[in-house]
Design an enzyme around this catalytic site. Structure first.
Site, PDB file in Angstrom:
ATOM      1  N   ASP A   1       0.854  -1.184   0.000  1.00  0.00           N
ATOM      2  CA  ASP A   1       0.000   0.000   0.000  1.00  0.00           C
ATOM      3  C   ASP A   1       0.892   1.237   0.000  1.00  0.00           C
ATOM      4  O   ASP A   1       1.672   1.440   0.925  1.00  0.00           O
ATOM      5  CB  ASP A   1      -0.898  -0.014   1.241  1.00  0.00           C
ATOM      6  CG  ASP A   1      -1.998   1.030   1.187  1.00  0.00           C
ATOM      7  OD1 ASP A   1      -2.199   1.625   0.116  1.00  0.00           O
ATOM      8  OD2 ASP A   1      -2.659   1.253   2.224  1.00  0.00           O
TER       9      ASP A   1
ATOM     10  N   ASP B   1      -2.975   2.504  -6.185  1.00  0.00           N
ATOM     11  CA  ASP B   1      -1.840   2.583  -5.259  1.00  0.00           C
ATOM     12  C   ASP B   1      -1.718   1.387  -4.319  1.00  0.00           C
ATOM     13  O   ASP B   1      -1.037   1.465  -3.294  1.00  0.00           O
ATOM     14  CB  ASP B   1      -1.922   3.866  -4.429  1.00  0.00           C
ATOM     15  CG  ASP B   1      -3.152   3.919  -3.537  1.00  0.00           C
ATOM     16  OD1 ASP B   1      -4.090   3.133  -3.758  1.00  0.00           O
ATOM     17  OD2 ASP B   1      -3.173   4.757  -2.613  1.00  0.00           O
ATOM     18  N   GLU B   2      -2.340   0.271  -4.644  1.00  0.00           N
ATOM     19  CA  GLU B   2      -2.169  -0.912  -3.794  1.00  0.00           C
ATOM     20  C   GLU B   2      -2.338  -2.178  -4.607  1.00  0.00           C
ATOM     21  O   GLU B   2      -3.036  -2.198  -5.623  1.00  0.00           O
ATOM     22  CB  GLU B   2      -3.133  -0.893  -2.600  1.00  0.00           C
ATOM     23  CG  GLU B   2      -4.588  -0.965  -2.975  1.00  0.00           C
ATOM     24  CD  GLU B   2      -5.494  -1.083  -1.760  1.00  0.00           C
ATOM     25  OE1 GLU B   2      -5.141  -1.791  -0.793  1.00  0.00           O
ATOM     26  OE2 GLU B   2      -6.579  -0.474  -1.784  1.00  0.00           O
TER      27      GLU B   2
END
Length: 426
Positions: free
Chosen positions: A24, A118-119
């Site tokens: 993350d 974003d993860e």
């Protein structure tokens, strides 16, 4: 790069156990802005809209110390932290940086499942001979992201997906948390029940009335009682309380979903008005599907009320479609499951997933139900989308959705992660 690392439990993963990372990125949008504008380093930064209905898209960790957070009204965040620097979002830049980040991930394993921009989950199966033990891979990945992209990330390492995701949030920012195989129950037992996937505020309240406050309490309540209270969802929670999660990491380079959502300057009240909003959004989604040569089987509804309570629903259609009427009909059926009485809604959104490429020729089914749309509906949708592509969204737009774009709305096309650009720009 400096960051916290932790191992929950005893020794490392046992031989044969799965090793899954959840990575993350830390305050992604805000961190990218600080990277691009070094003068912002150390300052409280808020990324988002500054208007009356502006919402915080990301808050730097300096801003979070004042209570600022994502999805918070910008007005509230600025009351908490008047000295914060507000930066308008630059989604094209974030998409470009995300591609660089995922390129690093994919160097360590071919099994990368992007959850958002974003993860991601990363399955380390078969990588030990090349990269060494899983914890060493996690550490090397964090270093590589920092050195090559200039950002930090937090990593969780566990034998199953949902535990890896919980672990990644335990030592943010720039942290690494490992839950060794065999220590899952030890880790889970003291956790608040809200840490489990799918346990929202209403579910927590109902469980707490039964004296259930931790995952250990939930496990002791037993599967039968949970099924009686929540049906199939109760069985799901019980399995999670045992640390059971058989889901595989599924790599997918294509966008996993596309959709459109609007935030309204004035809350939308009443089912008829909400249905009109969903029609507008279903039409935009259908246009996107046509532009990319796709059809979708799964339709999702997102709705947020004036108190920022967000609900999501989804339904799987019997066949894939790119027809706005079918998408709108599915969204309206999902709306029926939302308690709308006495509530005003500041956001609605429609998205689709489970993509299929349309067949070039369709074999008609003589025994198929008469209610199925005729083949000409696909041709009609293609014509409508092409006209709107050339002349703007209001051209040949469904009249029942309203002839004017609602004042104060901010539409956004969203993807789970940016991989390939759309074939046409909207």
């Amino acid at each position: 790069m400096s960051g916290a690392t932790d191992m929950v439990g005893g020794a490392g993963p046992a031989g044969g156990a799965r090793a899954i990372l959840h990575v993350d990125m830390d305050a992604f949008f805000a961190s990218v802005e600080v990277r691009e504008q070094p003068q912002l380093r150390g300052l409280p930064v808020l990324v988002g809209g500054a208007g009356r209905r502006g919402v915080v898209a990301a808050a730097s960790y300096e801003a979070r110390k004042f209570g600022c957070r994502s999805a918070q009204p910008m007005a509230v965040a600025l009351r908490l932290c008047p000295q914060a620097v507000v930066v308008p979002p630059r989604h094209a830049l974030y998409a470009e940086v995300s591609r660089s980040v995922f390129a690093v991930f994919e160097r360590f394993s071919p099994l990368v499942e992007g959850l958002s921009i974003d993860e991601a989950f990363i399955d380390l199966a078969g990588t030990e001979r090349l990269w060494g033990p899983p914890r060493g891979v996690a550490e090397a990945l964090r270093v590589a992201v920092h050195q090559e992209v200039g950002l930090t990330c937090s990593v969780g390492l566990a034998s199953v997906k949902f535990l890896a995701k919980i672990a990644s949030g335990m030592h943010k920012p720039d942290g690494l948390t490992e839950i060794p195989a065999g220590t899952e129950l030890e880790f889970l037992t003291p956790l608040p029940i809200g840490e489990l996937w799918g346990v929202g505020p209403r579910t927590q309240e109902k469980l707490q009335r039964r004296g259930v406050h931790t995952v250990g309490d939930l496990r002791r309540l037993g599967e039968a009682a949970l099924v009686e209270m929540f049906g199939a969802h109760g069985q799901h929670m019980y399995r999670l309380s045992l640390g059971l999660d058989e889901r595989a990491v599924v790599p997918d380079r294509a966008a996993k979903s596309l959709g459109h959502e609007d935030t309204y300057a004035v809350d939308v009240v009443g089912v008829p008005a909400l249905r009109r909003c969903l029609l507008s959004q279903a039409t935009r989604v259908a246009d996107r599907l046509v532009a990319q040569g796709l059809r979708a089987r799964c339709v999702s509804l997102k709705i947020r009320d004036g108190d920022f309570v967000t609900e999501t629903r989804q339904i799987t259609l019997p066949r894939a479609t790119d027809d706005y009427r079918e998408i709108h009909g599915a969204a309206c059926r999902l709306l029926e499951a939302v308690d709308t009485d006495g509530r005003g809604f500041r956001l609605t959104g429609v998205s689709v997933s489970q993509f299929e490429a349309p067949e070039r020729e369709v074999q008609l089914d003589l025994l198929g139900p008469a209610s199925e749309p005729p083949p000409r509906s696909a041709a009609l949708q293609a014509v409508l989308s092409a006209v709107r592509e050339r002349h703007g969204h209001q051209a040949l737009f469904p009249a029942e959705a309203g002839s004017e774009r609602r004042p104060g709305t901010t539409g956004a096309i969203t993807h789970s992660r940016p991989n390939e650009p759309a074939k046409r720009r909207r």
